[in-house]
Each structure stands twice: as structure tokens, then as C-alpha cells.
Design a protein around this motif. Structure first.
Motif, PDB file in Angstrom:
ATOM      1  N   LEU A 251       0.863  -1.183   0.000  1.00 22.48           N
ATOM      2  CA  LEU A 251       0.000   0.000   0.000  1.00 22.48           C
ATOM      3  C   LEU A 251       0.898   1.231   0.000  1.00 22.48           C
ATOM      4  O   LEU A 251       1.707   1.409   0.916  1.00 22.48           O
ATOM      5  CB  LEU A 251      -0.908  -0.012   1.241  1.00 22.48           C
ATOM      6  CG  LEU A 251      -1.794   1.208   1.465  1.00 22.48           C
ATOM      7  CD1 LEU A 251      -2.777   1.427   0.313  1.00 22.48           C
ATOM      8  CD2 LEU A 251      -2.550   1.073   2.794  1.00 22.48           C
ATOM      9  N   CYS A 252       0.781   2.056  -1.026  1.00 24.09           N
ATOM     10  CA  CYS A 252       1.559   3.296  -1.090  1.00 24.09           C
ATOM     11  C   CYS A 252       0.874   4.326  -0.202  1.00 24.09           C
ATOM     12  O   CYS A 252      -0.306   4.621  -0.370  1.00 24.09           O
ATOM     13  CB  CYS A 252       1.647   3.788  -2.529  1.00 24.09           C
ATOM     14  SG  CYS A 252       2.541   5.347  -2.683  1.00 24.09           S
ATOM     15  N   MET A 253       1.633   4.868   0.764  1.00 23.08           N
ATOM     16  CA  MET A 253       1.069   5.837   1.706  1.00 23.08           C
ATOM     17  C   MET A 253       1.391   7.276   1.304  1.00 23.08           C
ATOM     18  O   MET A 253       0.758   8.213   1.758  1.00 23.08           O
ATOM     19  CB  MET A 253       1.623   5.587   3.113  1.00 23.08           C
ATOM     20  CG  MET A 253       1.298   4.217   3.675  1.00 23.08           C
ATOM     21  SD  MET A 253      -0.452   3.983   4.018  1.00 23.08           S
ATOM     22  CE  MET A 253      -0.688   5.095   5.412  1.00 23.08           C
TER      23      MET A 253
ATOM     24  N   PRO B 240      -4.288   3.489 -10.200  1.00 26.39           N
ATOM     25  CA  PRO B 240      -2.873   3.168 -10.416  1.00 26.39           C
ATOM     26  C   PRO B 240      -2.644   2.724 -11.855  1.00 26.39           C
ATOM     27  O   PRO B 240      -3.575   2.261 -12.527  1.00 26.39           O
ATOM     28  CB  PRO B 240      -2.619   2.010  -9.447  1.00 26.39           C
ATOM     29  CG  PRO B 240      -3.964   1.423  -9.173  1.00 26.39           C
ATOM     30  CD  PRO B 240      -4.953   2.544  -9.293  1.00 26.39           C
ATOM     31  N   LEU B 241      -1.403   2.872 -12.307  1.00 24.11           N
ATOM     32  CA  LEU B 241      -1.037   2.314 -13.612  1.00 24.11           C
ATOM     33  C   LEU B 241      -0.810   0.812 -13.440  1.00 24.11           C
ATOM     34  O   LEU B 241      -0.043   0.398 -12.569  1.00 24.11           O
ATOM     35  CB  LEU B 241       0.242   2.983 -14.123  1.00 24.11           C
ATOM     36  CG  LEU B 241       0.769   2.449 -15.456  1.00 24.11           C
ATOM     37  CD1 LEU B 241      -0.095   2.913 -16.613  1.00 24.11           C
ATOM     38  CD2 LEU B 241       2.217   2.877 -15.678  1.00 24.11           C
TER      39      LEU B 241
ATOM     40  N   LEU C 139       2.167   2.943  -8.319  1.00 27.36           N
ATOM     41  CA  LEU C 139       1.248   3.209  -7.210  1.00 27.36           C
ATOM     42  C   LEU C 139       1.506   4.593  -6.639  1.00 27.36           C
ATOM     43  O   LEU C 139       2.644   4.950  -6.339  1.00 27.36           O
ATOM     44  CB  LEU C 139       1.447   2.168  -6.100  1.00 27.36           C
ATOM     45  CG  LEU C 139       1.426   0.690  -6.518  1.00 27.36           C
ATOM     46  CD1 LEU C 139       1.710  -0.189  -5.300  1.00 27.36           C
ATOM     47  CD2 LEU C 139       0.096   0.331  -7.161  1.00 27.36           C
ATOM     48  N   ARG C 140       0.444   5.355  -6.499  1.00 27.73           N
ATOM     49  CA  ARG C 140       0.516   6.620  -5.768  1.00 27.73           C
ATOM     50  C   ARG C 140      -0.276   6.470  -4.475  1.00 27.73           C
ATOM     51  O   ARG C 140      -0.742   5.383  -4.152  1.00 27.73           O
ATOM     52  CB  ARG C 140      -0.022   7.758  -6.646  1.00 27.73           C
ATOM     53  CG  ARG C 140       0.897   8.077  -7.820  1.00 27.73           C
ATOM     54  CD  ARG C 140       0.295   9.108  -8.764  1.00 27.73           C
ATOM     55  NE  ARG C 140      -0.917   8.628  -9.366  1.00 27.73           N
ATOM     56  CZ  ARG C 140      -0.974   7.825 -10.440  1.00 27.73           C
ATOM     57  NH1 ARG C 140       0.145   7.417 -11.029  1.00 27.73           N
ATOM     58  NH2 ARG C 140      -2.137   7.418 -10.915  1.00 27.73           N
ATOM     59  N   ARG C 141      -0.394   7.618  -3.747  1.00 32.05           N
ATOM     60  CA  ARG C 141      -0.987   7.548  -2.405  1.00 32.05           C
ATOM     61  C   ARG C 141      -2.339   6.821  -2.415  1.00 32.05           C
ATOM     62  O   ARG C 141      -3.241   7.183  -3.177  1.00 32.05           O
ATOM     63  CB  ARG C 141      -1.173   8.952  -1.837  1.00 32.05           C
ATOM     64  CG  ARG C 141      -2.006   8.938  -0.544  1.00 32.05           C
ATOM     65  CD  ARG C 141      -2.290  10.309  -0.036  1.00 32.05           C
ATOM     66  NE  ARG C 141      -1.098  10.858   0.591  1.00 32.05           N
ATOM     67  CZ  ARG C 141      -0.879  12.158   0.715  1.00 32.05           C
ATOM     68  NH1 ARG C 141      -1.721  13.024   0.254  1.00 32.05           N
ATOM     69  NH2 ARG C 141       0.224  12.579   1.307  1.00 32.05           N
ATOM     70  N   GLY C 142      -2.453   5.806  -1.556  1.00 25.31           N
ATOM     71  CA  GLY C 142      -3.722   5.114  -1.383  1.00 25.31           C
ATOM     72  C   GLY C 142      -3.903   3.919  -2.288  1.00 25.31           C
ATOM     73  O   GLY C 142      -4.891   3.205  -2.166  1.00 25.31           O
ATOM     74  N   HIS C 143      -2.957   3.701  -3.206  1.00 27.92           N
ATOM     75  CA  HIS C 143      -3.093   2.575  -4.127  1.00 27.92           C
ATOM     76  C   HIS C 143      -2.518   1.311  -3.489  1.00 27.92           C
ATOM     77  O   HIS C 143      -1.410   1.330  -2.954  1.00 27.92           O
ATOM     78  CB  HIS C 143      -2.352   2.850  -5.437  1.00 27.92           C
ATOM     79  CG  HIS C 143      -2.880   4.034  -6.192  1.00 27.92           C
ATOM     80  ND1 HIS C 143      -2.290   4.523  -7.337  1.00 27.92           N
ATOM     81  CD2 HIS C 143      -3.958   4.832  -5.953  1.00 27.92           C
ATOM     82  CE1 HIS C 143      -2.972   5.562  -7.791  1.00 27.92           C
ATOM     83  NE2 HIS C 143      -3.988   5.785  -6.953  1.00 27.92           N
TER      84      HIS C 143
ATOM     85  N   ASP D 291      -7.827   8.931  -8.724  1.00 26.73           N
ATOM     86  CA  ASP D 291      -6.982   8.381  -9.790  1.00 26.73           C
ATOM     87  C   ASP D 291      -6.764   6.882  -9.600  1.00 26.73           C
ATOM     88  O   ASP D 291      -6.758   6.374  -8.479  1.00 26.73           O
ATOM     89  CB  ASP D 291      -5.623   9.093  -9.806  1.00 26.73           C
ATOM     90  CG  ASP D 291      -4.883   8.934  -8.490  1.00 26.73           C
ATOM     91  OD1 ASP D 291      -5.510   9.086  -7.413  1.00 26.73           O
ATOM     92  OD2 ASP D 291      -3.678   8.614  -8.518  1.00 26.73           O
TER      93      ASP D 291
ATOM     94  N   TYR E 141      -5.396  -1.240  -7.183  1.00 22.39           N
ATOM     95  CA  TYR E 141      -6.576  -0.377  -7.220  1.00 22.39           C
ATOM     96  C   TYR E 141      -6.360   0.726  -6.202  1.00 22.39           C
ATOM     97  O   TYR E 141      -5.420   0.664  -5.380  1.00 22.39           O
ATOM     98  CB  TYR E 141      -7.849  -1.179  -6.909  1.00 22.39           C
ATOM     99  CG  TYR E 141      -7.936  -1.591  -5.452  1.00 22.39           C
ATOM    100  CD1 TYR E 141      -7.107  -2.588  -4.939  1.00 22.39           C
ATOM    101  CD2 TYR E 141      -8.803  -0.948  -4.570  1.00 22.39           C
ATOM    102  CE1 TYR E 141      -7.153  -2.943  -3.600  1.00 22.39           C
ATOM    103  CE2 TYR E 141      -8.854  -1.298  -3.240  1.00 22.39           C
ATOM    104  CZ  TYR E 141      -8.035  -2.288  -2.765  1.00 22.39           C
ATOM    105  OH  TYR E 141      -8.071  -2.618  -1.433  1.00 22.39           O
ATOM    106  N   ASN E 142      -7.227   1.737  -6.256  1.00 21.65           N
ATOM    107  CA  ASN E 142      -7.097   2.873  -5.344  1.00 21.65           C
ATOM    108  C   ASN E 142      -7.946   2.603  -4.097  1.00 21.65           C
ATOM    109  O   ASN E 142      -9.164   2.791  -4.112  1.00 21.65           O
ATOM    110  CB  ASN E 142      -7.531   4.165  -6.039  1.00 21.65           C
ATOM    111  CG  ASN E 142      -7.225   5.393  -5.194  1.00 21.65           C
ATOM    112  OD1 ASN E 142      -7.145   5.317  -3.963  1.00 21.65           O
ATOM    113  ND2 ASN E 142      -7.058   6.535  -5.849  1.00 21.65           N
ATOM    114  N   LEU E 143      -7.287   2.158  -3.024  1.00 21.37           N
ATOM    115  CA  LEU E 143      -7.996   1.846  -1.777  1.00 21.37           C
ATOM    116  C   LEU E 143      -8.639   3.092  -1.178  1.00 21.37           C
ATOM    117  O   LEU E 143      -9.765   3.051  -0.677  1.00 21.37           O
ATOM    118  CB  LEU E 143      -7.024   1.217  -0.764  1.00 21.37           C
ATOM    119  CG  LEU E 143      -7.552   1.047   0.658  1.00 21.37           C
ATOM    120  CD1 LEU E 143      -8.738   0.092   0.713  1.00 21.37           C
ATOM    121  CD2 LEU E 143      -6.442   0.563   1.598  1.00 21.37           C
ATOM    122  N   PHE E 144      -7.915   4.231  -1.200  1.00 23.17           N
ATOM    123  CA  PHE E 144      -8.468   5.436  -0.577  1.00 23.17           C
ATOM    124  C   PHE E 144      -9.724   5.900  -1.343  1.00 23.17           C
ATOM    125  O   PHE E 144     -10.707   6.345  -0.738  1.00 23.17           O
ATOM    126  CB  PHE E 144      -7.423   6.556  -0.525  1.00 23.17           C
ATOM    127  CG  PHE E 144      -6.292   6.290   0.449  1.00 23.17           C
ATOM    128  CD1 PHE E 144      -6.226   5.116   1.191  1.00 23.17           C
ATOM    129  CD2 PHE E 144      -5.272   7.230   0.630  1.00 23.17           C
ATOM    130  CE1 PHE E 144      -5.176   4.873   2.082  1.00 23.17           C
ATOM    131  CE2 PHE E 144      -4.227   7.005   1.531  1.00 23.17           C
ATOM    132  CZ  PHE E 144      -4.178   5.830   2.248  1.00 23.17           C
TER     133      PHE E 144
END
Ligand SMILES: [Fe+2]
Lengths: 192, 330
Positions: free
Chosen positions: A103-105, B193-194, A145-149, B191, B208-211
Motif C-alpha cells: 500500500l503506497c502511503m 494506479p497504472l 502506485l501513488r498515495r492510497g493505491h 486516480d 486499485y485505489n484503496l483510498f
């Protein structure tokens, strides 16, 4: 440190300066995520207890102070762990014999995935292991992955992280040879 | 009576001429509601709760299948999950009731008690009231019987088998699938993820975007499983207002605060005596010991990762003294 702000300026045009936590005026809300060098750690108020019972740390604080790609155990439940750390440039190659989930924070982390020609670990190996130089095998693909991914590090793969700027990861995995436990250094009540 | 005798007697009483609600019995416990309160009676006592608090707690007990350990509806009434059977109690985890000998506990088969609880919440929930919702997002539950809201109270808990987003697994939430972004998460980036999967690896290369997923949750204080590593379950949830129960742990449970802030009131599991207040902000990670009960407060809707170890060997190990009540000694 002040917490990160993400809402548009327009949404907060009616909010007085200094009212920065959760401005309600104008119907806008600011969701506060943490970031490397931009977080506010919580705290424990003791009534009749020992703060060590809560094993309380902060993943951004861990990421600030650990070596790049040091996989610091921040949560542990029998042999299941949550590791936290800082992604910075290329990581070593890791491999596993069970699923892991990253998980990217904060920031942006590329994950490169390879299916090794032959399994690198015994089927019952636990946790993440170093895989040496890029293992021979088929390219499975990559994630950015960026924040939340949250991304899957599938069972039996080899993977490498890469981050152009310092970023923060947490990993749902099992205690293994690359896991680093340093509870007294990271936890409230540990004397840090 | 013996504490381990299992009660199989349940009933639903006729509709009240005055309130329009039914009363229900399970063993020697009786449940009734009026315009403002749920009333629970047992052979040694009687207890009232505001009906909104009662319905929110009952909803969680139902949705979580009696959950892990003890679900305290408040300082007096609740259930303890024995995984197959359930103890229902009044005053059992309250020092004063225990000392006065006024506590009471009866055991039921979970499969027999659950239908009664479901009937009760269906009957007692009025049109427009959603016990999963934050108070600002729902109508009030007060008054005499006025319709129902089965669509809300029969929601299924979402449980991914491996990870959200994988082919054939739970999928990310979208406007189209009926999950708009919550008003308090309007600023959360949506957004994706790629994801570049080579041919043949599409079922394993996934993110996937958890947030974003959490920003679209339509319920509060209702963990859903989003990634599964054997017994290690990531159960994130969105929290606003008060956790409707005091959760009494039978094992260690971990929290990682993903956004905003929650304050946890922590009390002794057995006696209810206060032990600590734990304030957690984004990035904080902490354990709830196995000998406490906890209840969270979230002023702004926040994202919380609840991390559970689902192994049912653990409560027995703790009871036998083979596992500590805290996860790490340092
Ligand atoms: Fe809990």
C-alpha cells in the motif's frame, strides 16, 4: 508538523486562516492524509495502563528514520506483519512464497514483477526474501502506485520497487528474513 | 441455571396496539421498543437504551456475525461470540452489576439467535432511518412504527477473497455501481494506479485505489475485507461519529489510521474501568490488547484500516495463557 492539505483553494475561500484542521464553512471538508515530513503523530493519554501495551508508532516517522527499503515491522499479529518503510531509487529484488500486498502511503512507487523460471523459495517459505540480482524469468508486468493505491505482490513472484523521490510504503506480509523489528525505537513508551 | 445450557426458545410477540412494534424474546431476555427507547428485561433487571444507539449496535452485531469477542451495546448489554454459539449478557462485564449479583448470561446457537436479531432490526427500523449511516446522513429513528428500511438493514458485508480489483473478485466502487464519493471525502483523489500486465498475467498483476474505494463507502463503522493473506485480513472502514459498540477483544486487533483522526476510549474488558485514551492520526498504527474494550470517536469521517488475525485458535490460546494479551513485548 502540520498535516497535509488537499482540497482546492476555492473550496476553502470562506475559511479563515488558522482554521486548518477540518474546515466546515462553505460545506468543504479537508481529508488529512500523512506524508513523509508532513504528519502529526497522535498520542496516548494514560488513565491506568502502560503505553507500551498499544505498540503505537507512525509509518511516516518510521519511513523518515529508516534506511531506504528497510522493512520495519510496524504491526505484528503472531507471524503476520505490517512492514513500513521508505522507497527511494531501486530496491533489491525480493521474492515470496505467498501473496503480499503493498500500500503506497505517500509519493509514487513503481513495482516491477517477474515470474522466476524456477521457484526461488521452498513452498512453505514465510515472509519476503532477498532474490539476488534480477532473477531470470518472464516479465509479469508493472504497477505504478501513488498515495492510497494497493497492489498485489503475487505468490511466487520476484519484485523490485523503484521511486524517483522518497515515498512511503506499507506491506501486508509475514515475518521473514528481511523484516526488521526495532520496537523500542519506533513505539511510544520505548524510550525514543 | 447452568451457564453453558443452550436456550432454544425464541418468540415474537403480537404487534403493539400503541407503538406498532413487536416485542421479542430470546431465552429469558425480552426486547421491546417504544417511541424513544429499546428496553431489555431479564430475570434480575431491566435496562433501557436510546433506540438509535440500540439499533446502530444491533446492526453491527448482525452485519459482523457477532464479530470477534464481545460486542457491548453499552456498559450493560451485549453478546460474546463463541464461534458457533453466542452468549447474551446483561451486566456480565460491568463491575457494579457483577458485585451486586445482578448480572445475567444465557447461551444460544448463533444460527438460531441471528434470525431473531434480523427480525427485530427489520421491525424496529422505520422508513428513512439507516443504522449504518452517520447521524447527519439519515433520518431519525424515533416515533411509532412507520414503514421500514430493509434495503439498508440487509446490506451484505463486502469481503474480497484475495484483493479488491482482481478478476472475479470484489470490484472497485464507482458512481455507476451506486457508490458516489461521500460528502466528507469530496477532496480524495480518484486516480487509478497504472497497471501493465503482460499477456497471461492479467489475473496476478493488479492494483486499485484503496483510498478512493473507501471514499465511496456508504456505511460507517462497518469493516469490509479488501486483501487476504491466509488469516491476515485487511478490513478497512470509514468512520464518522461514534463506534456504535464497545468492542471487547478476545485477541489482539490492530489499527492503522489512514486519514484524519480517531480517539479511542479504552476500558478494561471485564470491569469497564477506563484505562486510556488513544488518539490516532494519519499514519499512526497501534494495537488494541486482548484484555480491553474500545470505542472510537471520529468528528470528521475518516479512513481506518482494521487489521485482524482471523485464526480461531487465538482466543483459546489467550484463555489458556499460551498467548499474551499484547502482540509485542519490548
Ligand atoms: Fe475492534
Amino acid at each position: 508538523m502540520r498535516a497535509a492539505q488537499h482540497a482546492s483553494a476555492a473550496r476553502h475561500s470562506a475559511v479563515a486562516a488558522g482554521d486548518e484542521e477540518t474546515p466546515l464553512a462553505g460545506g468543504g471538508y479537508t481529508t488529512v492524509f500523512g506524508a513523509l515530513n508532513d504528519y502529526r503523530k497522535g498520542h496516548i493519554e494514560i488513565i491506568d495502563d502502560d503505553p507500551k501495551n498499544y505498540v503505537f508508532s507512525n509509518v511516516f516517522e518510521i519511513a523518515e528514520t529508516c534506511a531506504p527499503y528497510e522493512r520495519v515491522v510496524a504491526g505484528k499479529n503472531f507471524d503476520y506483519v505490517i512492514e513500513a518503510g521508505r522507497a527511494e531509487r531501486d530496491s533489491p529484488w525480493f521474492t515470496n512464497a505467498h501473496d503480499e500486498f503493498v500500500l503506497c502511503m505517500d509519493g509514487e512507487i513503481e513495482v516491477r514483477l517477474i515470474k522466476p523460471e524456477a521457484p526461488l523459495l521452498a513452498p512453505d517459505a514465510r515472509g519476503a526474501h532477498l532474490a539476488g540480482a534480477a532473477p531470470a524469468g518472464a516479465k509479469m508486468g508493472r504497477l505504478v502506485l501513488r498515495r492510497g493505491h494497493q497492489g498485489l505482490l503475487p505468490k511466487g513472484c520476484a519484485y523490485q520497487f523503484s521511486a524517483a523521490r522518497p515515498s512511503v510504503f506499507t506491506i501486508q506480509t509475514v515475518l521473514g528474513p528481511v523484516s526488521v523489528e526495532k520496537w523500542a525505537d519506533i513505539c511510544i513508551g520505548g524510550g525514543q | 441455571m447452568s451457564e453453558t445450557a443452550i436456550r432454544h426458545d425464541f418468540s415474537a410477540e403480537p404487534v403493539s396496539n400503541v407503538t406498532g412494534y413487536r416485542a421479542f424474546t430470546a431465552g429469558s431476555f425480552r426486547f421491546s421498543r417504544d417511541e424513544y427507547f429499546a428496553t431489555i428485561e431479564w430475570p434480575k433487571g431491566r435496562h433501557q437504551m436510546p433506540v438509535d444507539a440500540f439499533l446502530r449496535a444491533l446492526m453491527r452485531d448482525i452485519a459482523w456475525g457477532f464479530f470477534y469477542g464481545t460486542v457491548n451495546f453499552d456498559a450493560v448489554f451485549g453478546t460474546t461470540n463463541l464461534y458457533g454459539q453466542v452468549d447474551m449478557f446483561a451486566g456480565r462485564y460491568n463491575d457494579s452489576y457483577r458485585a451486586a449479583g445482578l448480572d445475567w448470561q444465557e447461551r444460544f446457537e448463533a444460527s438460531e439467535l441471528m434470525p431473531l436479531f434480523k427480525e427485530m432490526i427489520s421491525d424496529w427500523t422505520n422508513d428513512g432511518y439507516d443504522p449504518f449511516a452517520a447521524p447527519q446522513e439519515t433520518d431519525a429513528p424515533w416515533g411509532r412504527k412507520n414503514g421500514g428500511n430493509d434495503a439498508a438493514v440487509t446490506r451484505q458485508r463486502v469481503t474480497a477473497r484475495r484483493m479488491v480489483g482482481l478478476p472475479g473478485d470484489t470490484q472497485p466502487r464507482t458512481d455507476e455501481s451506486g457508490y458516489p464519493v461521500n460528502r466528507m471525502f469530496a477532496d480524495v483523489p480518484q486516480d487509478a494506479p497504472l497497471v501493465e500486465a503482460e499477456p497471461g498475467f492479467e489475473d496476478q498483476v493488479c492494483a486499485y485505489n484503496l483510498f478512493a474505494y473507501l471514499s465511496r463507502s456508504d456505511v460507517t463503522w462497518n469493516p469490509s475485507v479488501c486483501s487476504v493473506l491466509e488469516d491476515s485480513l485487511y478490513c478497512p472502514t470509514t468512520e464518522e461519529f461514534i463506534l456504535p459498540i464497545e468492542h471487547g477483544n478476545d485477541r489482539v486487533e490492530w489499527f492503522m489510521q489512514l486519514s484524519d483522526e480517531i480517539t479511542w476510549d479504552v476500558k478494561d474488558k471485564e470491569t469497564g474501568k477506563p484505562r486510556a485514551k488513544v488518539t490516532m492520526r494519519a499514519g499512526d498504527i497501534a494495537a488494541m490488547p486482548a484484555d480491553i474494550r474500545h470505542q472510537g470517536y471520529s468528528s470528521k469521517r475518516s479512513m481506518l484500516l482494521v487489521w485482524e488475525n482471523a485464526s480461531n485458535a487465538i482466543p483459546e490460546m489467550i484463555q489458556r495463557g499460551e498467548a499474551p494479551v499484547t502482540p509485542v513485548q519490548f
